[in-house]
Scaffold this active site. Structure first.
Site, PDB file in Angstrom:
ATOM      1  N   SER A  61     -85.709 100.679 114.529  1.00  0.00           N
ATOM      2  CA  SER A  61     -86.203 100.024 113.311  1.00  0.00           C
ATOM      3  C   SER A  61     -86.179 100.927 112.080  1.00  0.00           C
ATOM      4  CB  SER A  61     -87.609  99.490 113.541  1.00  0.00           C
ATOM      5  OG  SER A  61     -88.472 100.504 114.024  1.00  0.00           O
TER       6      SER A  61
ATOM      7  N   LYS B 241     -87.486  97.188 106.778  1.00  0.00           N
ATOM      8  CA  LYS B 241     -88.363  96.497 105.826  1.00  0.00           C
ATOM      9  C   LYS B 241     -87.657  96.063 104.546  1.00  0.00           C
ATOM     10  CE  LYS B 241     -92.895  97.796 107.409  1.00  0.00           C
ATOM     11  NZ  LYS B 241     -92.684  98.878 108.417  1.00  0.00           N
TER      12      LYS B 241
ATOM     13  N   GLU C 218     -99.716  95.099 100.406  1.00  0.00           N
ATOM     14  CA  GLU C 218    -100.483  96.150 101.059  1.00  0.00           C
ATOM     15  C   GLU C 218     -99.499  97.108 101.719  1.00  0.00           C
ATOM     16  OE1 GLU C 218     -99.771  93.257 102.409  1.00  0.00           O
ATOM     17  OE2 GLU C 218     -98.786  93.954 104.235  1.00  0.00           O
TER      18      GLU C 218
END
Ligand code: PLP
Length: 396
Positions: A381, A93, A115
């Site tokens: 990930s 991310k 969010e």
């Protein structure tokens, strides 16, 4: 076929039948500005040299591709991992968060609004905001705030405001609703920093662009190590950002099979899983069209997975397109299978994966057992630090 696989969205933001921009009139104008700025800066030398500097010296890229020798010997094939778990803040991310924050800054914005569900995206955005001197409002469901205390504390330490969302199920979907509501009042000074390859156009395109570094690196690193392309690639799919990042490097390599892994949770009943592609029907959520889990009235259904980063009822429009043209295949892995893989990777390779990533690991192992593929590349990930407390308290 190959040229049909790596398309950009059309002018209305559609990939085939999916995507688009379902927005109020005032926001349409602002989204046009975001699109124009993005298209300008993505090819801007100064922008890219700043982003690349940060990806390398701040986030720690390139993340390595690792040949998992023990796991490979166990199953008699070659399993490789793209190590996004080694990035700063522990997951992929940070790639799109740095990109979004830099874009916001270039557009003259002073605040990021986002969010978060499990708090992973919130932490990455709060990190990028701290780095670039931007304000940061993170909307998070009340239940998630209670569940994810370490990430809430990290965001607070990083200087973000956490806004508790108490409507509906008090989780991710409502957090997006509330963040978007706040953004529609503040868009002149703030930038919406979405957490996955979802949302109204141009966000799926922006997120894919910033995550495509995964696929670009992985393709080169794999070629260098194995001397050939992988036979197949595997990534978990929540909204689909880590997956589209990896896939984008291989879409035109028709000899490479592509698998997106959705969470089957506790089973196929509505409310028990978050496998939008597998069990969803065409619908609109948060300003875009996709395969959507729906209840009997056609409203977005509750989504569930043991991995909170995967429990979104929709899925990125480019994945819906890739599914429709048959370029990528979307499959499911249950909570139990993911947890088994979580332990197996920890104990055979000494790598504790995030529960989200464990879905991809589980499917990679499943493929290895089937012996259809020799060389398998799995996207790891994120790392599992955030899940340790949960796993120990719930599962021993
Ligand atoms: C958020 C998250 C995901 C799911 O998001 P995508 O947009 O589908 O990639 C997967 N893995 C990790 C580690 C995450 O933090």
């Amino acid at each position: 076929m190959a040229e049909k696989c790596n398309i950009l969205p059309n002018n209305e933001g559609f990939y085939g039948n999916y995507g688009g921009q379902f927005l109020s009139e005032n926001l349409k104008e602002e989204f046009k500005k975001i699109t124009e700025s993005f298209l300008k800066f993505k090819d801007d030398k100064g922008f890219n040299s700043e982003l690349n500097y940060l990806l390398k010296n701040y986030a720690g890229r390139p993340s390595p591709v690792y040949f998992a020798k023990n796991l490979s010997e166990k199953y008699g094939c070659e399993i490789y991992f793209k190590r996004e778990d080694l990035n700063h803040t522990g997951a992929h991310k940070i790639n799109h968060s740095l990109g979004e924050a830099l874009l916001a800054k270039r557009m003259g914005k002073t605040k990021l609004i986002a969010e978060t569900g499990a708090g992973q995206h919130g932490v990455a955005i709060a990190t990028a905001a701290a780095l670039m001197g931007l304000g940061c409002d993170i909307y998070m469901g009340e239940i998630d705030i209670q569940k994810e205390k370490p990430n809430v504390d990290r965001m607070k330490i990083l200087g973000a405001n956490i806004i508790s969302v108490t409507s509906g199920t008090k989780t991710l979907k409502e957090a997006v609703d509330e963040a978007f509501k706040a953004y529609s009042k503040e868009y002149e000074t703030a930038m919406y920093a979405i957490g996955s390859a979802v949302g109204p156009h141009p966000f799926p395109m922006i997120i894919e662009h910033f995550q495509s570094v995964i696929g670009r690196e992985a393709r080169m690193q794999f070629m260098e190590q194995a001397g050939t392309l992988p036979d197949c690639i595997v990534a978990c799919v929540g909204g689909g950002s880590n997956a589209i990042g990896l896939f984008s490097g291989f879409l035109e390599d028709m000899e490479v099979d592509i698998f997106g892994v959705e969470p089957l949770g506790r089973g196929e009943k509505t409310g028990e899983n978050a496998a939008s592609m597998t069990y969803g029907k065409d619908g609109i959520i948060h300003g875009f069209k996709c395969k959507l889990l729906q209840d009997e009235e056609g409203n977005p259904a509750n989504a569930y997975s043991v991995a909170s980063g995967l429990d979104y009822p929709g899925v990125g429009p480019k994945h819906c397109y890739l599914n429709e043209i048959g370029r990528a295949k979307y499959v499911v892995i249950s909570d139990d299978e993911a947890i088994e893989a979580f332990y197996e990777l920890s104990r055979t390779e000494g790598i504790i994966p995030a529960l989200e990533s464990s879905h991809a690991v589980a499917y990679g192992i499943k493929l290895a057992k089937e012996k259809k593929y020799q060389k398998i590349l799995v996207n790891l990930s994120g790392r599992g630090d955030k899940d340790i407390q949960f796993v120990m308290s719930k599962l021993g």
